[in-house]
Design a protein around this motif. Sequence first.
Motif, PDB file in Angstrom:
ATOM      1  N   ARG A  27       0.832  33.116  70.172  1.00 43.20           N
ATOM      2  CA  ARG A  27       1.639  33.290  68.956  1.00 43.20           C
ATOM      3  C   ARG A  27       2.896  34.091  69.285  1.00 43.20           C
ATOM      4  O   ARG A  27       3.996  33.747  68.869  1.00 43.20           O
ATOM      5  N   GLU A  28       2.712  35.151  70.065  1.00 43.63           N
ATOM      6  CA  GLU A  28       3.832  36.024  70.391  1.00 43.63           C
ATOM      7  C   GLU A  28       4.812  35.366  71.356  1.00 43.63           C
ATOM      8  O   GLU A  28       6.024  35.521  71.237  1.00 43.63           O
ATOM      9  N   SER A  29       4.297  34.608  72.326  1.00 42.58           N
ATOM     10  CA  SER A  29       5.159  34.054  73.372  1.00 42.58           C
ATOM     11  C   SER A  29       5.784  32.715  72.995  1.00 42.58           C
ATOM     12  O   SER A  29       6.944  32.446  73.321  1.00 42.58           O
ATOM     13  N   HIS A  30       5.006  31.857  72.311  1.00 41.54           N
ATOM     14  CA  HIS A  30       5.447  30.490  72.062  1.00 41.54           C
ATOM     15  C   HIS A  30       5.447  30.099  70.585  1.00 41.54           C
ATOM     16  O   HIS A  30       5.739  28.953  70.248  1.00 41.54           O
ATOM     17  N   GLY A  31       5.065  31.017  69.705  1.00 37.22           N
ATOM     18  CA  GLY A  31       5.074  30.716  68.281  1.00 37.22           C
ATOM     19  C   GLY A  31       3.959  29.808  67.806  1.00 37.22           C
ATOM     20  O   GLY A  31       4.036  29.238  66.707  1.00 37.22           O
ATOM     21  N   TYR A  32       2.887  29.679  68.598  1.00 34.10           N
ATOM     22  CA  TYR A  32       1.764  28.839  68.178  1.00 34.10           C
ATOM     23  C   TYR A  32       1.051  29.449  66.979  1.00 34.10           C
ATOM     24  O   TYR A  32       0.852  30.657  66.903  1.00 34.10           O
ATOM     25  N   GLU A  33       0.661  28.598  66.047  1.00 31.86           N
ATOM     26  CA  GLU A  33      -0.171  28.997  64.920  1.00 31.86           C
ATOM     27  C   GLU A  33      -1.491  28.250  64.989  1.00 31.86           C
ATOM     28  O   GLU A  33      -1.519  27.064  65.338  1.00 31.86           O
ATOM     29  N   LEU A  34      -2.574  28.946  64.653  1.00 29.34           N
ATOM     30  CA  LEU A  34      -3.904  28.345  64.732  1.00 29.34           C
ATOM     31  C   LEU A  34      -4.090  27.245  63.692  1.00 29.34           C
ATOM     32  O   LEU A  34      -3.577  27.340  62.573  1.00 29.34           O
ATOM     33  N   THR A  35      -4.825  26.221  64.086  1.00 25.82           N
ATOM     34  CA  THR A  35      -5.252  25.177  63.172  1.00 25.82           C
ATOM     35  C   THR A  35      -6.750  24.983  63.318  1.00 25.82           C
ATOM     36  O   THR A  35      -7.310  25.188  64.406  1.00 25.82           O
ATOM     37  N   ALA A  36      -7.417  24.622  62.237  1.00 27.16           N
ATOM     38  CA  ALA A  36      -8.862  24.378  62.281  1.00 27.16           C
ATOM     39  C   ALA A  36      -9.171  22.929  62.631  1.00 27.16           C
ATOM     40  O   ALA A  36     -10.343  22.547  62.716  1.00 27.16           O
ATOM     41  N   THR A  37      -8.141  22.124  62.850  1.00 25.46           N
ATOM     42  CA  THR A  37      -8.321  20.688  63.079  1.00 25.46           C
ATOM     43  C   THR A  37      -7.759  20.297  64.435  1.00 25.46           C
ATOM     44  O   THR A  37      -6.531  20.363  64.637  1.00 25.46           O
ATOM     45  N   PRO A  38      -8.601  19.894  65.382  1.00 25.58           N
ATOM     46  CA  PRO A  38      -8.097  19.533  66.712  1.00 25.58           C
ATOM     47  C   PRO A  38      -7.090  18.383  66.689  1.00 25.58           C
ATOM     48  O   PRO A  38      -6.186  18.330  67.522  1.00 25.58           O
ATOM     49  N   GLU A  39      -7.223  17.468  65.722  1.00 29.95           N
ATOM     50  CA  GLU A  39      -6.315  16.317  65.634  1.00 29.95           C
ATOM     51  C   GLU A  39      -4.873  16.746  65.365  1.00 29.95           C
ATOM     52  O   GLU A  39      -3.940  16.011  65.661  1.00 29.95           O
ATOM     53  N   ASP A  40      -4.695  17.939  64.771  1.00 30.10           N
ATOM     54  CA  ASP A  40      -3.350  18.427  64.449  1.00 30.10           C
ATOM     55  C   ASP A  40      -2.730  19.252  65.572  1.00 30.10           C
ATOM     56  O   ASP A  40      -1.552  19.620  65.482  1.00 30.10           O
ATOM     57  N   ALA A  41      -3.504  19.563  66.600  1.00 26.19           N
ATOM     58  CA  ALA A  41      -3.078  20.562  67.586  1.00 26.19           C
ATOM     59  C   ALA A  41      -2.141  19.978  68.646  1.00 26.19           C
ATOM     60  O   ALA A  41      -2.275  18.828  69.070  1.00 26.19           O
ATOM     61  N   ASP A  42      -1.184  20.818  69.056  1.00 26.91           N
ATOM     62  CA  ASP A  42      -0.338  20.505  70.209  1.00 26.91           C
ATOM     63  C   ASP A  42      -0.943  21.062  71.495  1.00 26.91           C
ATOM     64  O   ASP A  42      -0.621  20.600  72.583  1.00 26.91           O
ATOM     65  N   LEU A  43      -1.792  22.074  71.339  1.00 27.21           N
ATOM     66  CA  LEU A  43      -2.490  22.686  72.477  1.00 27.21           C
ATOM     67  C   LEU A  43      -3.951  22.888  72.103  1.00 27.21           C
ATOM     68  O   LEU A  43      -4.255  23.503  71.084  1.00 27.21           O
ATOM     69  N   LEU A  44      -4.836  22.347  72.928  1.00 21.52           N
ATOM     70  CA  LEU A  44      -6.279  22.455  72.713  1.00 21.52           C
ATOM     71  C   LEU A  44      -6.876  23.326  73.808  1.00 21.52           C
ATOM     72  O   LEU A  44      -6.697  23.044  75.000  1.00 21.52           O
ATOM     73  N   LEU A  45      -7.565  24.393  73.420  1.00 19.54           N
ATOM     74  CA  LEU A  45      -8.204  25.281  74.393  1.00 19.54           C
ATOM     75  C   LEU A  45      -9.695  25.362  74.091  1.00 19.54           C
ATOM     76  O   LEU A  45     -10.092  25.497  72.927  1.00 19.54           O
ATOM     77  N   VAL A  46     -10.512  25.302  75.126  1.00 20.50           N
ATOM     78  CA  VAL A  46     -11.934  25.552  74.977  1.00 20.50           C
ATOM     79  C   VAL A  46     -12.271  26.784  75.819  1.00 20.50           C
ATOM     80  O   VAL A  46     -11.964  26.839  77.010  1.00 20.50           O
ATOM     81  N   ASN A  47     -12.842  27.777  75.163  1.00 18.23           N
ATOM     82  CA  ASN A  47     -13.240  29.023  75.822  1.00 18.23           C
ATOM     83  C   ASN A  47     -14.732  28.921  76.106  1.00 18.23           C
ATOM     84  O   ASN A  47     -15.551  28.974  75.197  1.00 18.23           O
ATOM     85  N   THR A  48     -15.091  28.798  77.359  1.00 17.43           N
ATOM     86  CA  THR A  48     -16.403  28.297  77.753  1.00 17.43           C
ATOM     87  C   THR A  48     -17.398  29.386  78.129  1.00 17.43           C
ATOM     88  O   THR A  48     -17.037  30.526  78.424  1.00 17.43           O
ATOM     89  N   CYS A  49     -18.672  28.977  78.139  1.00 13.89           N
ATOM     90  CA  CYS A  49     -19.788  29.843  78.526  1.00 13.89           C
ATOM     91  C   CYS A  49     -20.625  29.099  79.560  1.00 13.89           C
ATOM     92  O   CYS A  49     -20.869  27.900  79.409  1.00 13.89           O
TER      93      CYS A  49
END
Length: 444
Positions: A27-49
Amino acid sequence: MTKKLYIKTMGCQMNEYDSEKMADVLRESHGYELTATPEDADLLLVNTCSIREKAQEKVFSELGRWKQLKERRPGVKIGVGGCVASQEGDGITKRAPFVDVVFGPQTLHRLPELIDGAGARPVVDVSFPEIEKFDRLPEPRADGPTAFVSVMEGCSKYCSFCVVPYTRGEEISRPFDDVIAEVATLASQGVREVNLLGQNVNAYRGPMHDGETADLATLIYYVAEIDGIDRIRFTTSHPVEFTDSLIQAYAEVPKLASYLHLPVQHGSDRILAAMKRGHTTLEYKQKIRKLREARPGISLSSDFIVGFPGETERDFEKLMDLIADVGFDQSFSFVYSARPGTPAASLDDETPLEVKKQRLQILQARINQQAMDISRAMVGSTQRVLVEKLSKKSERQVSGRTENNRWVNFDANPALIGQFVDVVITEALPNSLRGRLANEEAAA
């Protein structure tokens, strides 16, 4: 147009904390805002276990679905972070070549540069730059009346079944002043309850400005003095380092919640030795006895591994005996899953999977019964509850947690969110409680 970010978080509370920080950094570096819908996303991240095999395979299942999104929108970028990323490295991009970025838990602060550098070839950074991550994260931003604060990273215990030392590195504690500053900032933004996090949080040894070293107990005493902070939790602990000073904190710090997650993993000393846990069941019970003397009525939860290689029926009986003796309230319990690269993965294991699953069902049924007994005993009592959010059950209700970590739903004005209130418990349900405000006027 504002770029959209979607993060899927798997695994522990540390991952939840890390995902929040990923969002803050981007958000601070690139202005990304969170979305709850993956279909709307420009960047998809999975934080894995990577604690269990199924959790790891879920990552690649999710990536398979995201591949289709990227095929429809070629500009979408995909990143894999967390412990699977740390463990597999560029093996992820070999199996899923459409992934743009692979980063470890210790390099999430480098996400802006990694994303900018991803092009025809994926970028992989799963190094361990120790405390650098915390030095480069943005100022904390509260999102409600509760917050996680990471105080240390990694683990140096090297239990024979565990991948954490290999995926998150050895124990590194944040400087004491940095933790206090983060908690104070969150408190100024309305946070009332803080949860101190670490893979082995009671191994915290933070350097202080005067050259001394603060343990977790010392940190708790100071956090309790911060204006606005009214409840403190911490997770996850190791029995070996659950010290007398920490037990004393339960006697002297009322803001420290009457709930403790202290994983024992098993009740057989033979299995504990094979797990390289460094403690016996007797030593564990002695610590619990001291703790209950310091804080009568405290609720206890634990992690349990069923079906560790070589576990006999007698070993399992000893585990069930320990569960009854201690009176655990809640648990995270699983059938043993061999993780690549860990010493236990090479042990002979002759117990059929079906037997292990049956044992797990028996264990979980016992824990559930004990938890329900405790919940029923709470009916009629008055509990101090931090109102955290609107209830999912009704727009007229709010939800909050008791000190012993039970969710309770009750009628109240949503304006009470972020405040502590007294709630009379009226009903015990399998996964929550129902109640009413002790001060009925506040319900209006």
